[in-house]
Motif scaffolding. Structure first.
Motif, PDB file in Angstrom:
ATOM      1  N   HIS A   1       0.841  -1.183  -0.001  1.00  0.00           N
ATOM      2  CA  HIS A   1      -0.096   0.076  -0.036  1.00  0.00           C
ATOM      3  C   HIS A   1       0.755   1.203   0.153  1.00  0.00           C
ATOM      4  O   HIS A   1       1.869   1.308   0.682  1.00  0.00           O
ATOM      5  CB  HIS A   1      -0.881  -0.010   1.187  1.00  0.00           C
ATOM      6  N   TRP A   2       0.471   2.117  -0.797  1.00  0.00           N
ATOM      7  CA  TRP A   2       0.927   3.415  -0.728  1.00  0.00           C
ATOM      8  C   TRP A   2      -0.082   4.540  -0.268  1.00  0.00           C
ATOM      9  O   TRP A   2      -1.302   4.636  -0.659  1.00  0.00           O
ATOM     10  CB  TRP A   2       1.537   3.821  -2.138  1.00  0.00           C
ATOM     11  N   ALA A   3       0.279   5.270   0.756  1.00  0.00           N
ATOM     12  CA  ALA A   3      -0.673   6.198   1.549  1.00  0.00           C
ATOM     13  C   ALA A   3       0.215   7.450   1.478  1.00  0.00           C
ATOM     14  O   ALA A   3       1.478   7.718   1.414  1.00  0.00           O
ATOM     15  CB  ALA A   3      -1.018   5.713   2.916  1.00  0.00           C
TER      16      ALA A   3
ATOM     17  N   ASN B   1       4.898   3.850   2.726  1.00  0.00           N
ATOM     18  CA  ASN B   1       4.696   2.596   2.186  1.00  0.00           C
ATOM     19  C   ASN B   1       4.619   1.690   3.262  1.00  0.00           C
ATOM     20  O   ASN B   1       5.164   1.505   4.217  1.00  0.00           O
ATOM     21  CB  ASN B   1       6.007   2.333   1.343  1.00  0.00           C
TER      22      ASN B   1
END
Length: 80
Positions: A14-16, A36
Motif C-alpha cells: 500500500h502507498w498512502a 509505504n
C-alpha cells in the motif's frame, strides 16, 4: 496492490499520503510525505494476521524519515 502467494496467504503493498494534523481542529496542515505499508497476511475464516512494515518518506519520496515493523491482527466485522 495484492498478490496471492498460496491458499490463504497474501502479500499486500500500500502507498498512502501522510499528513500532520492540527491538534485543535483536526485539519491536515503539513504534508509529511508518502508512506509505504507492506504486509504478508494469512486469512483463516473471519480473521487474518501477519507481519507488516511501514516506511515513512519525506515529501521528496526518497529520503526515509523512519519506519515501524509489527504484526497486524484483524477480525471481520459484519453489518449486523
Amino acid at each position: 496492490v495484492w498478490e496471492q502467494e498460496n491458499w490463504g496467504t497474501f502479500s499486500l503493498n500500500h502507498w498512502a499520503l501522510a499528513w500532520d494534523f492540527d491538534k485543535t481542529t483536526g485539519a491536515p496542515t503539513v504534508f509529511v510525505g508518502p508512506a509505504n505499508i507492506q504486509e504478508r497476511v494469512t486469512v483463516d475464516g473471519n480473521t487474518f494476521s501477519g507481519p507488516f512494515s511501514l516506511t515513512q518518506y519525506a515529501p521528496d519520496g526518497t529520503t526515509v524519515l523512519g519506519g515501524v515493523k509489527g504484526v497486524v491482527n484483524a477480525t471481520r466485522v459484519t453489518v449486523n
